[in-house]
Design a protein around this motif. Structure first.
Motif, PDB file in Angstrom:
ATOM      1  N   PRO A 254     -27.843   3.575 -11.400  1.00 36.22           N
ATOM      2  CA  PRO A 254     -27.722   3.434 -10.052  1.00 36.22           C
ATOM      3  C   PRO A 254     -26.592   2.270  -9.704  1.00 36.22           C
ATOM      4  N   CYS A 255     -26.440   1.451 -10.831  1.00 33.71           N
ATOM      5  CA  CYS A 255     -25.521   0.319 -10.863  1.00 33.71           C
ATOM      6  C   CYS A 255     -25.162  -0.098 -12.182  1.00 33.71           C
ATOM      7  N   ALA A 256     -24.272  -1.081 -12.510  1.00 34.72           N
ATOM      8  CA  ALA A 256     -23.962  -1.449 -13.890  1.00 34.72           C
ATOM      9  C   ALA A 256     -24.711  -2.902 -13.834  1.00 34.72           C
ATOM     10  N   GLY A 257     -25.297  -3.002 -15.103  1.00 40.57           N
ATOM     11  CA  GLY A 257     -26.154  -4.180 -15.432  1.00 40.57           C
ATOM     12  C   GLY A 257     -26.964  -3.990 -16.676  1.00 40.57           C
ATOM     13  N   ASP A 258     -27.899  -5.106 -16.662  1.00 47.01           N
ATOM     14  CA  ASP A 258     -29.048  -4.799 -17.834  1.00 47.01           C
ATOM     15  C   ASP A 258     -30.382  -4.601 -17.183  1.00 47.01           C
ATOM     16  N   ASN A 281     -22.552  -9.355  -6.781  1.00 47.04           N
ATOM     17  CA  ASN A 281     -22.890  -8.046  -5.982  1.00 47.04           C
ATOM     18  C   ASN A 281     -22.167  -7.050  -6.424  1.00 47.04           C
ATOM     19  N   VAL A 282     -22.478  -5.760  -7.174  1.00 47.02           N
ATOM     20  CA  VAL A 282     -22.005  -4.824  -7.495  1.00 47.02           C
ATOM     21  C   VAL A 282     -22.463  -3.677  -6.897  1.00 47.02           C
ATOM     22  N   TYR A 342     -29.814 -10.452  -3.939  1.00 46.73           N
ATOM     23  CA  TYR A 342     -30.483 -11.320  -4.843  1.00 46.73           C
ATOM     24  C   TYR A 342     -31.916 -10.772  -4.990  1.00 46.73           C
ATOM     25  N   TYR A 343     -32.412 -10.805  -6.226  1.00 48.99           N
ATOM     26  CA  TYR A 343     -33.601 -10.218  -6.774  1.00 48.99           C
ATOM     27  C   TYR A 343     -34.272 -11.383  -7.045  1.00 48.99           C
ATOM     28  N   PRO A 344     -35.475 -11.617  -6.422  1.00 56.08           N
ATOM     29  CA  PRO A 344     -36.164 -12.928  -6.513  1.00 56.08           C
ATOM     30  C   PRO A 344     -37.018 -13.127  -7.960  1.00 56.08           C
ATOM     31  N   LYS A 345     -37.354 -11.784  -8.363  1.00 55.24           N
ATOM     32  CA  LYS A 345     -37.949 -12.030  -9.464  1.00 55.24           C
ATOM     33  C   LYS A 345     -37.044 -12.299 -10.843  1.00 55.24           C
ATOM     34  N   LEU A 346     -36.012 -11.696 -10.527  1.00 52.82           N
ATOM     35  CA  LEU A 346     -34.935 -12.027 -11.583  1.00 52.82           C
ATOM     36  C   LEU A 346     -34.190 -13.484 -11.416  1.00 52.82           C
ATOM     37  N   LYS A 347     -34.353 -14.094 -10.248  1.00 52.61           N
ATOM     38  CA  LYS A 347     -33.861 -15.229  -9.845  1.00 52.61           C
ATOM     39  C   LYS A 347     -32.092 -15.121 -10.071  1.00 52.61           C
ATOM     40  N   ASP A 348     -31.807 -13.787  -9.748  1.00 58.57           N
ATOM     41  CA  ASP A 348     -30.271 -13.557  -9.672  1.00 58.57           C
ATOM     42  C   ASP A 348     -30.134 -12.410  -9.047  1.00 58.57           C
ATOM     43  N   THR A 349     -28.749 -11.720  -8.913  1.00 56.28           N
ATOM     44  CA  THR A 349     -28.529 -10.687  -8.220  1.00 56.28           C
ATOM     45  C   THR A 349     -29.026  -9.425  -9.289  1.00 56.28           C
ATOM     46  N   GLY A 350     -29.498  -8.402  -8.466  1.00 57.98           N
ATOM     47  CA  GLY A 350     -29.832  -7.194  -9.330  1.00 57.98           C
ATOM     48  C   GLY A 350     -30.489  -6.267  -7.934  1.00 57.98           C
TER      49      GLY A 350
END
Length: 371
Positions: A254-258, A281-282, A342-350
């Motif tokens: 669904p998106c680029a990332g780990d 923000n991808v 922003y993804y709270p559990k990751l404390k980053d965008t996700g």
């Protein structure tokens, strides 16, 4: 704070809407199948009509060939009769020429006879006046009478010959005339037959032309119907072939990332999806063709988009910074539907992503293609 259980409750509430969408999709499939069946029936009927027209056309071509053969035979007879008439007319012309020659010869004979009579008559008259003259000149008179009788005889013979020849020529001319009249009558009869055959031929050609035009029209209609069937089959194929189950292990991410959070429904609290960490923000893309059934903010999960993919499959995209779709909108595979937030559990965008079948979550990693 909203828990995963709360999110599940929201999802379950949306399942009823998904079911309605599923029913709608199935209804579309049934409608398309019925349209295809009806069109095939029409095609079958059109093919029968075309076959009937083709047979009728072939029959007409057979009749046309027979008429053309008859016309050919009639034309041969016509040419023969025309040749016969030409020969008779030549004979008639030659006979007339001979007649003129004989008439000229007869005129010459008559002219000579007149001259002879003009010279002999005075002598003959004197002999009659003298009652054949003196007896002492009888020998001379006798020679004159013998000469005159011979001349009359020869003249009469030539005159009889000329008259006989003229009679023969006149009789021949009458025969020629009768023959010419017969040939002309035969020509008129043959021409009448030919005209009748040509009329029949033109009628057949007109009929063939009409049938051919009708065939072309039917063929175009048939072509249009076949194209319609192809289009309907294509639509049906799209509806039936776009089964997400056929794309297991090949769906795009669904998106680029780990992937930082993995599917673990046994954990406490259970993890029913995956968490993907992104570099800012991808773009977030739909993993498959489908219809947006939910597009709204959900406390604790940011903006959430749920897409129904048919056959009781749907995907969920949470923690979106923004979305570019509307509820009820149909989306394509790989279509951008929003941006990660922003993804709270990751404390980053996700992105938090779920994939469900009926009411049960399935492991997205077994469905997504590997990098």
């Amino acid at each position: 704070m909203v828990t995963k259980t709360h999110l599940l409750t929201v999802i379950l509430a949306l399942l009823m809407l998904c079911g309605a969408v599923c029913a709608s999709a199935e209804s579309k499939v049934d409608t398309l199948k019925n349209e295809i069946q009806d069109t095939r029936q029409t095609v079958k009927h059109q093919k029968k009509e075309l076959l009937k027209l083709t047979r009728e056309e072939r029959s007409m071509f057979g009749e046309l060939a027979a008429i053309e053969d008859r016309i050919s035979d009639v034309e041969k007879d016509l040419f023969q009769q025309e040749d016969d008439l030409a020969g008779i007319m030549e004979d008639e012309k030659a006979a007339k020429t001979d007649q003129r020659v004989l008439e000229d010869e007869l005129d010459e004979i008559v002219t000579r006879l007149k001259l002879m009579l003009a010279r002999i008559w005075p002598v003959h008259s004197r002999k009659l006046e003298n009652r054949f003259g003196s007896l002492d000149n009888w020998k001379q008179a006798d020679r004159n009478f013998v000469w005159l009788a011979s001349l009359y005889k020869d003249t009469k013979t030539e005159l009889d010959k000329a008259e006989k020849k003229a009679d023969e020529i006149n009789a021949n001319l009458e025969v020629q005339k009768d023959l010419r009249l017969k040939v002309e009558a035969k020509l008129a009869e043959i021409n009448g037959t030919k005209d009748s055959l040509l009329k029949d031929k033109l009628s057949l050609l007109s009929g063939i032309k009409s049938i051919r035009a009708l065939k072309i029209s039917r063929e175009q209609e048939l072509k249009g119907l076949l194209e319609t069937i192809n289009k309907l089959n294509y639509k049906l194929k799209i509806l039936t072939s776009k089964k997400i189950a056929n794309f297991k292990r090949s769906l795009p991410r669904p998106c680029a990332g780990d992937i930082k959070i993995r599917f673990n429904p046994s954990a406490k609290p259970p993890v029913r999806g995956i968490g993907i960490k992104t570099n800012g923000n991808v773009d977030v893309k739909s993993i498959f063709w489908g219809k947006v059934v939910h597009n709204d903010t959900l406390r604790g999960f940011g903006r959430v988009v749920i897409i129904y993919h048919g056959y009781n499959y749907y995907s969920l995209y949470a923690y979106l910074a923004e979305s570019f779709v509307k509820t009820g909108q149909e989306v394509e595979k790989d279509e951008i539907i929003g941006k990660t937030g922003y993804y709270p559990k990751l404390k980053d965008t996700g992105l938090y992503f779920e994939l469900r079948f009926h009411q049960k979550p399935v492991n997205p990693q077994k469905w997504l293609a590997r990098d």
